[in-house]
Enzyme design. Sequence first.
Site, short mmCIF file in Angstrom:
data_model
loop_
_atom_site.label_atom_id
_atom_site.label_comp_id
_atom_site.label_asym_id
_atom_site.label_seq_id
_atom_site.Cartn_x
_atom_site.Cartn_y
_atom_site.Cartn_z
N GLN A 144 -10.31 9.46 9.07
CA GLN A 144 -10.67 9.81 7.70
C GLN A 144 -9.90 11.01 7.20
OE1 GLN A 144 -13.71 9.68 9.80
NE2 GLN A 144 -14.84 7.96 8.95
N GLY A 145 -9.25 10.85 6.07
CA GLY A 145 -8.49 11.94 5.48
C GLY A 145 -7.00 11.90 5.75
N ASP A 173 0.83 -1.20 0.00
CA ASP A 173 0.00 0.00 0.00
C ASP A 173 0.87 1.26 0.00
OD1 ASP A 173 -2.21 1.63 -0.03
OD2 ASP A 173 -2.74 1.30 2.09
#
Length: 266
Positions: free
Chosen positions: A211-212, A122
Site C-alpha cells: 500500500q502506497g 496502467d
Amino acid sequence: MSRIRSALRRTALVTIGAAAVFGAAAGQAVAAPPPSDVGVQVIGGTRAAQGEFPFMVRLSMGCGGALYTPSIVLTAAHCVSGTGNNTSITATAGVVDLQSSSRITRRSTYVHQAPGYPNGDDWALIKLNSPITNLATLPIATSTAFDSGTFTVAGWGAATEGGGQQRFLLKANVPFISDTQCRSASGYSGLIAAEEICAGNWNSGGVDTCQGDSGGPMFRRNNNNAWVQVGITSWGIGCARPQAPGVYTQVSTFASAIASAAASLP
C-alpha cells in the site's frame, strides 16, 4: 478485459503536502479506482541512502512516481482521476525523509491518464508547475532487453500488509517471474502478458511493494550500469505473500506512447 479486479491496487490514502504527512491508514487513493481496487510500500526492504535514487517522487494522493523529465512524473493510471488540467497534486522529491527541510515540492498543472485505462495501460504522466533541474531523471526501457533478471523497487508505502505509510524511503530487490508462472497463481489469470511484468519471491514471499507504492518505478541496471525503468507498480494479491507476486506495468510496451504523450503535454 476490465482492470477493475478484486486484486489490491498498491495505493494508499495519505495527505502529503509541504508537511509531508506520513503514517496514514491504508485505503483507497484519492481520485483512484473504486474500493475493489484498493490496494498496496516496500516489504522486506531496507532504508535507501540519501541521493541513492534521486528520481523518486512521492505524490500527495498516496502514490509514488519517477521523474521522467525534470518537469514530468511517470506514475500509474489508477493513481489519477483522468486527463486534464489538475493543480491538486503535490509532488515531493529530492529526499528519502519526507519530513526533511531539504525536500523539494512542486504542484501539478496537468495530468495525462493513458487512454486505454482501465482496460490495461496502467500509466499516467503528471506535469509539474516548474522543473526540478537538480535531480537525475529515470530513463524508461524502450525494448524488452531488460525485462528480466533482478529488479529494484522503492517507495514510502506500508512495510507490512495493511500497515501505515513510511517516513523514509525503503528499497528492495525482487526477481523476475515468468508470465506463465505468474498466471498460475490464484487471482492472476487475468495478467496481460504483453503489458505487465511479475516480480517477487515465488516460494517464500517476504519482499514486495505494498500500500502506497502504486505508480513507483521498478528498475534495474542497463549495460552501462545506469538505472533504467522497466515497470510501474500496479497491483497484487495482498503484499509479500508466497505465490502472489507484485505486478508491474511493462513500460517498454508503452515507451513510444509515453514519449508522445510527454511531448504533447500543455
